[in-house]
Scaffold this motif. Structure first.
Motif, PDB file in Angstrom:
ATOM      1  N   GLU A  41      28.906  18.858  37.088  1.00  0.00           N
ATOM      2  CA  GLU A  41      29.080  19.317  38.540  1.00  0.00           C
ATOM      3  C   GLU A  41      27.600  19.400  38.880  1.00  0.00           C
ATOM      4  OE1 GLU A  41      32.327  22.070  40.502  1.00  0.00           O
ATOM      5  OE2 GLU A  41      30.546  23.028  40.219  1.00  0.00           O
ATOM      6  N   ASP A  47      23.072  18.550  49.928  1.00  0.00           N
ATOM      7  CA  ASP A  47      24.383  18.570  49.747  1.00  0.00           C
ATOM      8  C   ASP A  47      24.763  20.068  50.761  1.00  0.00           C
ATOM      9  OD1 ASP A  47      24.696  16.160  48.756  1.00  0.00           O
ATOM     10  OD2 ASP A  47      25.194  16.971  46.719  1.00  0.00           O
ATOM     11  N   CYS A  52      28.619  19.883  51.684  1.00  0.00           N
ATOM     12  CA  CYS A  52      29.068  18.780  50.750  1.00  0.00           C
ATOM     13  C   CYS A  52      29.851  19.802  49.636  1.00  0.00           C
ATOM     14  CB  CYS A  52      28.285  17.845  50.319  1.00  0.00           C
ATOM     15  SG  CYS A  52      28.066  16.897  51.687  1.00  0.00           S
ATOM     16  N   LEU A  53      30.771  19.700  48.882  1.00  0.00           N
ATOM     17  CA  LEU A  53      31.092  20.153  47.663  1.00  0.00           C
ATOM     18  C   LEU A  53      30.187  19.518  46.750  1.00  0.00           C
ATOM     19  CD1 LEU A  53      35.131  19.272  47.817  1.00  0.00           C
ATOM     20  CD2 LEU A  53      33.733  21.715  47.907  1.00  0.00           C
ATOM     21  N   ARG A  55      28.977  17.443  43.575  1.00  0.00           N
ATOM     22  CA  ARG A  55      29.306  16.327  43.035  1.00  0.00           C
ATOM     23  C   ARG A  55      29.758  16.565  41.787  1.00  0.00           C
ATOM     24  NH1 ARG A  55      25.416  12.133  46.005  1.00  0.00           N
ATOM     25  NH2 ARG A  55      24.611  13.376  47.745  1.00  0.00           N
ATOM     26  N   ARG A  78      33.435  12.719  43.177  1.00  0.00           N
ATOM     27  CA  ARG A  78      33.489  13.748  44.269  1.00  0.00           C
ATOM     28  C   ARG A  78      32.236  13.990  44.455  1.00  0.00           C
ATOM     29  NH1 ARG A  78      35.340  19.900  43.148  1.00  0.00           N
ATOM     30  NH2 ARG A  78      33.144  20.030  42.899  1.00  0.00           N
ATOM     31  N   GLY A  79      32.064  14.392  45.887  1.00  0.00           N
ATOM     32  CA  GLY A  79      30.639  14.592  46.671  1.00  0.00           C
ATOM     33  C   GLY A  79      30.333  13.734  47.835  1.00  0.00           C
ATOM     34  N   CYS A  80      29.337  14.234  48.577  1.00  0.00           N
ATOM     35  CA  CYS A  80      28.859  13.549  49.521  1.00  0.00           C
ATOM     36  C   CYS A  80      28.228  12.278  49.257  1.00  0.00           C
ATOM     37  CB  CYS A  80      28.151  14.148  50.520  1.00  0.00           C
ATOM     38  SG  CYS A  80      29.065  15.670  51.360  1.00  0.00           S
ATOM     39  N   ASP A  85      33.101  11.007  50.849  1.00  0.00           N
ATOM     40  CA  ASP A  85      33.673  11.151  49.583  1.00  0.00           C
ATOM     41  C   ASP A  85      34.208  10.116  48.920  1.00  0.00           C
ATOM     42  OD1 ASP A  85      33.876  12.877  47.409  1.00  0.00           O
ATOM     43  OD2 ASP A  85      35.392  14.063  48.112  1.00  0.00           O
TER      44      ASP A  85
END
Length: 135
Positions: A41, A47, A52-53, A55, A78-80, A85
């Motif tokens: 992660e 981000d 954003c969450l 990644r 996952r992530g911007c 996404d």
């Protein structure tokens, strides 16, 4: 004060060494993840300011580019990425990674297939990887 060639060369060498050292802060956990097919992660560049969450990335390899900067190749799940996404093969500059945490997760079939093929350090005809560190 006038600096000679030797002093200027030493200053550039020292600055480059500091830059490379700063980039390698995340090298150990990323290499651990690459060698053991683990997921990380990461918080990347801007981000947080984009809302954003973190990644999620399957780490395939870590390498040094021709420009002396360190890069990570992997599969982001996952992530911007450009405001949305989606899962895709990506290359990340280590100097833009703000944090890394190895997390529980498995490579999906597509990611494992891409890792098994290996990466030659090129994007199209632009080849920019000088040396592979780990995979």
């Amino acid at each position: 004060m006038k600096l000679g060639r030797v002093e200027v060369a030493l200053m550039f060498t020292f600055a480059f060494a500091l830059s490379a050292q700063a980039q390698s802060v995340h090298e150990a956990p990323l290499c651990e993840a690459a060698k053991t097919n683990r997921v990380v992660e990461i918080v990347y560049d801007k981000d947080v300011s984009k809302g954003c969450l973190p990644r999620l990335v399957d780490v395939h390899q870590v390498a040094i580019g021709n420009n002396g900067k360190m890069y990570m190749h992997g599969w982001q799940t996952r992530g911007c990425t450009k405001g949305r996404d989606y899962a895709s093969e990506r290359i990340f500059r280590l100097d833009k990674i703000k944090s890394v945490e190895v997390v529980n997760g498995l490579f999906n079939e597509k990611s494992q297939s891409i890792k098994s093929e290996g990466w030659d350090g090129c994007i199209g005809s632009n080849c920019f990887i000088k040396q592979n560190i780990c995979e």
